[in-house]
Write a protein that holds these residues in place. Structure first.
Motif, PDB file in Angstrom:
ATOM      1  N   LEU A  72       0.814  -1.213   0.000  1.00  0.00           N
ATOM      2  CA  LEU A  72       0.000   0.000   0.000  1.00  0.00           C
ATOM      3  C   LEU A  72       0.852   1.268   0.000  1.00  0.00           C
ATOM      4  N   THR A  73       2.063   1.175   0.504  1.00  0.00           N
ATOM      5  CA  THR A  73       2.988   2.308   0.425  1.00  0.00           C
ATOM      6  C   THR A  73       3.578   2.399  -0.979  1.00  0.00           C
ATOM      7  N   GLY A  74       4.038   1.283  -1.483  1.00  0.00           N
ATOM      8  CA  GLY A  74       4.689   1.262  -2.788  1.00  0.00           C
ATOM      9  C   GLY A  74       3.780   1.577  -3.951  1.00  0.00           C
ATOM     10  N   ILE A  75       2.523   1.220  -3.851  1.00  0.00           N
ATOM     11  CA  ILE A  75       1.590   1.455  -4.961  1.00  0.00           C
ATOM     12  C   ILE A  75       1.388   2.946  -5.199  1.00  0.00           C
ATOM     13  N   GLY A  76       1.736   3.763  -4.215  1.00  0.00           N
ATOM     14  CA  GLY A  76       1.645   5.213  -4.387  1.00  0.00           C
ATOM     15  C   GLY A  76       2.479   5.706  -5.552  1.00  0.00           C
ATOM     16  N   PHE A  77       3.576   5.008  -5.861  1.00  0.00           N
ATOM     17  CA  PHE A  77       4.402   5.412  -6.999  1.00  0.00           C
ATOM     18  C   PHE A  77       3.651   5.240  -8.319  1.00  0.00           C
ATOM     19  N   LEU A  78       2.895   4.165  -8.435  1.00  0.00           N
ATOM     20  CA  LEU A  78       2.090   3.957  -9.637  1.00  0.00           C
ATOM     21  C   LEU A  78       0.990   5.013  -9.705  1.00  0.00           C
ATOM     22  N   GLY A  79       0.353   5.281  -8.573  1.00  0.00           N
ATOM     23  CA  GLY A  79      -0.688   6.306  -8.535  1.00  0.00           C
ATOM     24  C   GLY A  79      -0.147   7.673  -8.880  1.00  0.00           C
ATOM     25  N   ALA A  80       1.055   7.971  -8.401  1.00  0.00           N
ATOM     26  CA  ALA A  80       1.661   9.273  -8.697  1.00  0.00           C
ATOM     27  C   ALA A  80       1.901   9.441 -10.188  1.00  0.00           C
ATOM     28  N   GLY A  81       2.089   8.340 -10.895  1.00  0.00           N
ATOM     29  CA  GLY A  81       2.327   8.403 -12.331  1.00  0.00           C
ATOM     30  C   GLY A  81       1.131   8.873 -13.134  1.00  0.00           C
ATOM     31  N   VAL A  82      -0.070   8.800 -12.576  1.00  0.00           N
ATOM     32  CA  VAL A  82      -1.250   9.247 -13.315  1.00  0.00           C
ATOM     33  C   VAL A  82      -1.674  10.658 -12.932  1.00  0.00           C
ATOM     34  N   ILE A  83      -0.975  11.269 -11.972  1.00  0.00           N
ATOM     35  CA  ILE A  83      -1.299  12.626 -11.549  1.00  0.00           C
ATOM     36  C   ILE A  83      -0.443  13.603 -12.363  1.00  0.00           C
ATOM     37  N   VAL A  84      -1.106  14.538 -13.018  1.00  0.00           N
ATOM     38  CA  VAL A  84      -0.387  15.538 -13.811  1.00  0.00           C
ATOM     39  C   VAL A  84      -0.941  16.925 -13.516  1.00  0.00           C
ATOM     40  N   LEU A  85      -0.052  17.913 -13.606  1.00  0.00           N
ATOM     41  CA  LEU A  85      -0.456  19.313 -13.509  1.00  0.00           C
ATOM     42  C   LEU A  85      -0.063  19.953 -14.830  1.00  0.00           C
ATOM     43  N   TRP A 102      -4.890   3.008  -5.565  1.00  0.00           N
ATOM     44  CA  TRP A 102      -4.575   2.650  -4.187  1.00  0.00           C
ATOM     45  C   TRP A 102      -5.662   1.753  -3.590  1.00  0.00           C
ATOM     46  N   VAL A 103      -6.919   2.099  -3.821  1.00  0.00           N
ATOM     47  CA  VAL A 103      -8.035   1.280  -3.321  1.00  0.00           C
ATOM     48  C   VAL A 103      -7.982  -0.118  -3.943  1.00  0.00           C
ATOM     49  N   THR A 104      -7.673  -0.181  -5.228  1.00  0.00           N
ATOM     50  CA  THR A 104      -7.578  -1.476  -5.900  1.00  0.00           C
ATOM     51  C   THR A 104      -6.479  -2.335  -5.278  1.00  0.00           C
ATOM     52  N   ALA A 105      -5.383  -1.710  -4.878  1.00  0.00           N
ATOM     53  CA  ALA A 105      -4.318  -2.458  -4.196  1.00  0.00           C
ATOM     54  C   ALA A 105      -4.831  -3.024  -2.869  1.00  0.00           C
ATOM     55  N   ALA A 106      -5.599  -2.224  -2.150  1.00  0.00           N
ATOM     56  CA  ALA A 106      -6.177  -2.711  -0.890  1.00  0.00           C
ATOM     57  C   ALA A 106      -7.163  -3.849  -1.159  1.00  0.00           C
ATOM     58  N   LEU A 107      -7.949  -3.743  -2.221  1.00  0.00           N
ATOM     59  CA  LEU A 107      -8.882  -4.812  -2.589  1.00  0.00           C
ATOM     60  C   LEU A 107      -8.123  -6.092  -2.918  1.00  0.00           C
ATOM     61  N   GLY A 108      -7.020  -5.959  -3.650  1.00  0.00           N
ATOM     62  CA  GLY A 108      -6.209  -7.124  -3.980  1.00  0.00           C
ATOM     63  C   GLY A 108      -5.616  -7.765  -2.736  1.00  0.00           C
ATOM     64  N   CYS A 109      -5.162  -6.943  -1.808  1.00  0.00           N
ATOM     65  CA  CYS A 109      -4.627  -7.478  -0.548  1.00  0.00           C
ATOM     66  C   CYS A 109      -5.702  -8.250   0.204  1.00  0.00           C
ATOM     67  N   ALA A 110      -6.900  -7.683   0.282  1.00  0.00           N
ATOM     68  CA  ALA A 110      -8.003  -8.368   0.974  1.00  0.00           C
ATOM     69  C   ALA A 110      -8.326  -9.693   0.285  1.00  0.00           C
ATOM     70  N   ALA A 111      -8.322  -9.684  -1.049  1.00  0.00           N
ATOM     71  CA  ALA A 111      -8.592 -10.925  -1.790  1.00  0.00           C
ATOM     72  C   ALA A 111      -7.506 -11.954  -1.519  1.00  0.00           C
ATOM     73  N   GLY A 112      -6.251 -11.515  -1.549  1.00  0.00           N
ATOM     74  CA  GLY A 112      -5.143 -12.428  -1.313  1.00  0.00           C
ATOM     75  C   GLY A 112      -5.158 -13.039   0.075  1.00  0.00           C
ATOM     76  N   LEU A 113      -5.686 -12.290   1.028  1.00  0.00           N
ATOM     77  CA  LEU A 113      -5.783 -12.799   2.397  1.00  0.00           C
ATOM     78  C   LEU A 113      -7.088 -13.557   2.635  1.00  0.00           C
ATOM     79  N   GLY A 114      -7.917 -13.665   1.579  1.00  0.00           N
ATOM     80  CA  GLY A 114      -9.124 -14.491   1.653  1.00  0.00           C
ATOM     81  C   GLY A 114     -10.342 -13.826   2.243  1.00  0.00           C
ATOM     82  N   ASP A 115     -10.338 -12.503   2.341  1.00  0.00           N
ATOM     83  CA  ASP A 115     -11.491 -11.809   2.914  1.00  0.00           C
ATOM     84  C   ASP A 115     -12.410 -11.312   1.800  1.00  0.00           C
ATOM     85  N   HIS A 116     -13.186 -12.241   1.270  1.00  0.00           N
ATOM     86  CA  HIS A 116     -14.034 -11.942   0.113  1.00  0.00           C
ATOM     87  C   HIS A 116     -15.162 -10.974   0.434  1.00  0.00           C
ATOM     88  N   ALA A 117     -15.615 -10.930   1.669  1.00  0.00           N
ATOM     89  CA  ALA A 117     -16.673  -9.976   2.045  1.00  0.00           C
ATOM     90  C   ALA A 117     -16.169  -8.542   1.886  1.00  0.00           C
TER      91      ALA A 117
END
Length: 145
Positions: A72-85, A102-117
């Motif tokens: 969740l910290t590292g994915i910020g670099f990918l997110g920063a790549g889509v921000i432009v001024l 970032w939210v999608t990364a959290a969703l993937g983490c939840a899926a990987g840990l088996g928390d489908h709800a």
């Protein structure tokens, strides 16, 4: 060698859940013609699900916690790549897409840990938030700029 069929099915379902959550969020971003779309979000969901699954056993909770923190910290670099001024703009563009990555990364983490709800309900809530357009924000008092 002992092959655990149900363990493999569970693994595939976790990976599919992470990827599917990413695809759903990416679909919305694609419809709105944003920089990142179905493939990017699907890969983020799949990748984070795969990484989180590595340490998903109950006795590996500390390791899983560190993996999720790092993702969740590292994915910020990918997110920063889509921000432009852009020159002449008062505000940066791409903040919502970066937040969705970032939210999608959290969703993937939840899926990987088996928390489908969490995956199902948080994906639905993310799509609901992304459906709110700028006219609603202006109605709520945000400047048009």
């Amino acid at each position: 060698m002992n092959f655990d069929v149900w363990g493999e099915v569970d693994l595939v379902l976790r990976l599919l859940a992470g990827m599917t959550a990413g695809i759903v969020v990416g679909w919305e971003r694609t419809i709105k013609q944003r920089a990142a779309g179905i493939r990017t979000f699907g890969l983020v969901g799949l990748g984070t699900a795969a990484a989180a699954t590595i340490f998903s056993e109950p006795h590996e909770a500390d390791a899983a916690s560190r993996v999720v923190q790092g993702l969740l910290t590292g994915i910020g670099f990918l997110g920063a790549g889509v921000i432009v001024l852009r020159k002449g703009d008062e505000a940066p563009r791409g903040l919502t897409t970066a937040a969705a990555v970032w939210v999608t990364a959290a969703l993937g983490c939840a899926a990987g840990l088996g928390d489908h709800a969490i995956v199902l309900s948080a994906t639905a809530l993310a799509i609901l938030l992304l459906a709110i357009n700028h006219s609603v924000e202006r109605w709520a008092g945000r400047d048009a700029g």
